[in-house]
Design a protein around this motif. Sequence first.
Motif: not given
Length: 379
Positions: A193-198
Amino acid sequence: MAVSLLQSREVSDLCIGKPAIRSLPSSATVVEALIALKRGGDAVVGVWDSPEKKAVTGKVCMVDVLCFLCAEENISAPAAALDAPVSALLPKDPALVCRVEPHSSVLEALDAILDGAHTLVVPIQSRKKLTGGGDLCWLTPEDFVRFFLNSIAFLSPASSLSVSSLGVVSRANLSVLHRDPALSALPLVRAALADHISVAVLSDDGRFAGEISPSTLALCDESVAAALATLSAGDLIAFIDCGGAPPDSAVRAVKASLADAGLVGMLELLESDFSSPSSSTSASSSCSSSDEESPPAPAMARRVRSTGSYSARMGRRSEEAIVCHPGSSLVAVMVQALAHRVSYVWVVDDEYRLVGIVGFLDMLRVFREHLQQPFEGEA
């Protein structure tokens, strides 16, 4: 020329058409945040540091609520955890939300994102009515990637090179096996969530089997916490990726597992309803926007366990997550991600084994480095 473009364009240009932030006071509770998230059209609400709305100290989404309810100290009594202050959902690092003035250059705002800001808060200049601390909007890496795509002519030849040759393919460190407990993935979900990934879900032989996506979890409601508490990672992606409420058989299986584990509180959460008229009224009194007053949203007529996962809304299954190959060009991957409204693209080989991931932050770093070279030449 590209650097000049970014220095001459104001960040307010990226805010055109952006809605005002919906917000809660720091005195609000987790349940008030939950109700506000379920009532609103956007998947995130801001948290003000004071009743005077002087600054946004953070933002919360359904992912924060789910991770909080499933935390070791709350999983046995999630209903009690809902009475905790909303500040318990916020990350410890306040720098993740950074205020940028509308007259700042796009280049300055981009550097703030690359320096670690998860989201930018920008005052909206075009609003005629200002109340409290004034209208603000969110800006995320997606807004900058869209801006660069519209200015792609200034970014050649970098945009036409492959993602592998540009070195933008990051290792997929956030991954679990399909048979691992979904609970074991929660720290990875927070990091994603913090790194905009999954978070990747892999089969036993290392093939890419699907993902636990924060963007998908953000579309769910609190009942998914019960699935997180008891299902495997593989079963979880099937549970949340059904395009609506999961089938009764899946819900019965989750209830049986919760009963076996003695998680009575999670059973109650699964059957609770936080969409009653009284709850909605409470939320409307706590959650506000600096936009024009809008009529109260009607209470939900029924319990919605999922508003439809991302995969289902795009007409595909979770195991058909957005992927590319190492030889795909950067501009193709940009278009692919933006078209499917995701902030990353998985990179796989011909055997569908996971090579890595290309995120929006990776793309923005490449463009920033590309811009820096001519800038240094002009100095």
